[in-house]
Every structure is written in structure tokens, then in C-alpha cells.
Motif scaffolding. Sequence first.
Motif, PDB file in Angstrom:
ATOM      1  N   ASN A 182      81.453  51.270   2.011  1.00  0.00           N
ATOM      2  CA  ASN A 182      81.735  49.713   2.501  1.00  0.00           C
ATOM      3  C   ASN A 182      83.179  49.425   2.625  1.00  0.00           C
ATOM      4  O   ASN A 182      83.617  48.712   1.915  1.00  0.00           O
ATOM      5  CB  ASN A 182      81.159  48.921   1.263  1.00  0.00           C
ATOM      6  CG  ASN A 182      79.554  48.841   1.278  1.00  0.00           C
ATOM      7  OD1 ASN A 182      78.841  49.507   2.330  1.00  0.00           O
ATOM      8  ND2 ASN A 182      78.897  48.811  -0.043  1.00  0.00           N
ATOM      9  N   HIS A 184      86.132  47.923   5.008  1.00  0.00           N
ATOM     10  CA  HIS A 184      86.212  46.805   5.790  1.00  0.00           C
ATOM     11  C   HIS A 184      87.290  47.165   6.999  1.00  0.00           C
ATOM     12  O   HIS A 184      88.243  47.567   6.542  1.00  0.00           O
ATOM     13  CB  HIS A 184      86.572  45.601   5.447  1.00  0.00           C
ATOM     14  CG  HIS A 184      85.781  44.968   4.433  1.00  0.00           C
ATOM     15  ND1 HIS A 184      85.462  45.421   2.970  1.00  0.00           N
ATOM     16  CD2 HIS A 184      84.932  43.795   4.545  1.00  0.00           C
ATOM     17  CE1 HIS A 184      84.514  44.711   2.408  1.00  0.00           C
ATOM     18  NE2 HIS A 184      84.125  43.807   3.449  1.00  0.00           N
ATOM     19  N   VAL A 191      85.087  41.966  12.424  1.00  0.00           N
ATOM     20  CA  VAL A 191      85.030  42.861  10.884  1.00  0.00           C
ATOM     21  C   VAL A 191      83.864  43.607  11.093  1.00  0.00           C
ATOM     22  O   VAL A 191      82.762  43.208  11.365  1.00  0.00           O
ATOM     23  CB  VAL A 191      85.264  42.096   9.917  1.00  0.00           C
ATOM     24  CG1 VAL A 191      84.206  40.848   9.754  1.00  0.00           C
ATOM     25  CG2 VAL A 191      85.415  42.816   8.509  1.00  0.00           C
ATOM     26  N   VAL A 193      81.907  46.762   8.712  1.00  0.00           N
ATOM     27  CA  VAL A 193      81.912  47.514   7.256  1.00  0.00           C
ATOM     28  C   VAL A 193      81.102  48.886   7.377  1.00  0.00           C
ATOM     29  O   VAL A 193      80.049  48.985   7.746  1.00  0.00           O
ATOM     30  CB  VAL A 193      81.180  46.703   6.147  1.00  0.00           C
ATOM     31  CG1 VAL A 193      81.041  47.204   4.783  1.00  0.00           C
ATOM     32  CG2 VAL A 193      81.670  45.235   6.203  1.00  0.00           C
ATOM     33  N   CYS A 294      91.162  39.540   6.136  1.00  0.00           N
ATOM     34  CA  CYS A 294      91.628  41.069   5.526  1.00  0.00           C
ATOM     35  C   CYS A 294      92.525  40.680   4.220  1.00  0.00           C
ATOM     36  O   CYS A 294      92.585  41.504   3.285  1.00  0.00           O
ATOM     37  CB  CYS A 294      92.141  41.922   6.386  1.00  0.00           C
ATOM     38  SG  CYS A 294      93.810  41.805   6.813  1.00  0.00           S
ATOM     39  N   LEU A 297      90.391  40.007   0.853  1.00  0.00           N
ATOM     40  CA  LEU A 297      89.429  40.784   0.281  1.00  0.00           C
ATOM     41  C   LEU A 297      89.366  41.018  -1.313  1.00  0.00           C
ATOM     42  O   LEU A 297      90.567  40.654  -2.123  1.00  0.00           O
ATOM     43  CB  LEU A 297      89.667  42.182   0.758  1.00  0.00           C
ATOM     44  CG  LEU A 297      89.192  41.982   2.329  1.00  0.00           C
ATOM     45  CD1 LEU A 297      89.525  43.807   2.785  1.00  0.00           C
ATOM     46  CD2 LEU A 297      87.916  41.913   2.837  1.00  0.00           C
TER      47      LEU A 297
END
Length: 323
Positions: A182, A184, A191, A193, A294, A297
Amino acid sequence: MENANPPSTLGSFPQEPLDTTHAKFTARINKLLTMRQTIDSLLFKTINEMTNQSSDSEIFYPEERIKELELRTQRRNNFEEELFRNSFPTEKELAYHKELLGEPQPPFSTLEPKIRRGDPWSLKIPCVIGTVYMGHAYIDLQSPVNIMSRAYYNKIKEKPFQARRNPYQPYKFCNFVGRAKNMHIFIGCFVYVVDFMILEDLGSISDGGLREVVLGKPFALTSKLTYDESLGLIRFAQKDDEVVFRMPQRTKELDLVSPLENDKFEAFFMDSLKVKKIGFKHIIEKRKGYYKACMNLRHSYKRDRETIEKLKTNHISIIKLKE
């Protein structure tokens, strides 16, 4: 004349009066009703206690319950990630990358990597992985796995990977370190994953100086990447929005530049009709705010200061971070 022998009563029972029988029946019914009322009252009391206890815990102890649930979730995720990171390459992955389980390649290795410096067919895109800017994320459309070097992964994540020693020769290291789940990836305003395989050294996959990140077929399928080989265009599209890159080797302005110097240039953003229809005069206006997400996160990602400065100098708005 009276009969001397009275009739025999053998085999018969004396009959009680009707009043006595009715009284006994009524007493028995009353007893059963009392027992039922007692049981109902006990059940009602138990249900009330359980309801009050659950409601009290939800009203007066929400934070403790939330913390407990978060702790359980974190333990489960850690267990799953530990299993995932220790899973070795599959036969399909080893068939394409034959050196994954070997030792890291020495600098003088004669292996011919799949991604070479100056190769005009090597695809690359700028992106942000976690919160770290990557100007040259290379793409191998045939690779069955996304690959990242251990050194680069440790720059992104707070919890680093340790080098994996060879169990049969403890003084040597294995090239395969583990898997990262997972991760990013921010490309333009999109985005994704994806999972990565973490290697100690990418010398068997990419040439010297390019050993950071190689995106493979899983990323291409997740992002629905399309590549126009004749024009050198890489396109990412979602609904009415799209991000297009042109490989620098395909531009007339770089015809006189040597292939090795070409590696220093990033893929170029391209204008598109959809961008102009939305109302942007230039692609740089669309880039504003691309990578804001981002910066927010979870704490497992490191906050890279170089990335923040890079995005600010490109006129991309950044949400102010709390120190």
C-alpha cells in the motif's frame, strides 16, 4: 331383603369432590404463573443491565473504545504486513528477474540490465511516492512486479527495512529484502496505491545511476496507463481529466543532445484539448495543488523537505505542515 355381600370396589379409585380438584388445579396454575413472572422479571433486569452498560460505555468511554479498536486494527495490519514483507518472489517473478534471490551485484558486473542509460525506449515519469519527489520513475511494461531499492524505501518510510542476510552464508547479504504494501504514488492529480518489491540493489534491472524505482505491469494495470510508441506519449486518464507526458527523446529540441545527457531530463507535461476546454491557459496552472494530498499522509511516511521545496518552486500550493 338386603344383599349380604356389598359390591366389590377392587380396581377402582375413590373419587374426590369437584371443589377439591378445582382448587388444586387453580393452585398449580398460580404457581406456574408466579414462576413465569419471576423469570420474566429476571430477564428484563438482565437486559436492562446489559443495555445500560453498553450505552454507558458508548457515552462515557468512547475514547477508550476507539483506542482499543485502533490498537486491534494496527496489530492486525502489522501482522499482515509482516507476512507480506517476508513473502519471497514467485516463480513468475523469478522467471523474468532471475537475479532477485542472489547477492547484490558488484560495480564491475557484466550483466545487461533491462533498463539502460541512454536507451531511447526507456520510459520514465515524474511522480511523488509517499511524500518524496521522484523525477525519474522508470517503467518496465513487461515486469510482473514494481521494484524499489531499499535505500530509497528507507527515505520514504519511518519504519525502515533492514538488510536480509543469507541464512546459509551469514557474512553475505541477499538481494531480496521484502515487500512493501500500500504505497501511495501521486502522478499529476491522480493517486494510486500499489505494492513494491524491495531489493538491496537494482543492478540486475536498471543501469548505474538509475537504481531507484522501476514500475512494472501491476502499476500499469492499476493506473490504466497507455503508451503511444510512435509519439512517445504516456497518458493517464480518469473520466474527463488526463495527464500526458512526452518522452524527452522524442522532442526536436533535444536532437543534438547526447543520449546520456538525455537521462537528466524529466518527461515533459503536455497540453491537451481537455485541459484547454476546462479553461486553463497552460498546463502549469493545472499543476497547482496536484500534490497537496501527499503532504497529509499518515505518520508512516517521512516528510521530505526537498520535496516540499521542489513543489513550492514549481508554483504548486502546499498545505502548511504542523511541526
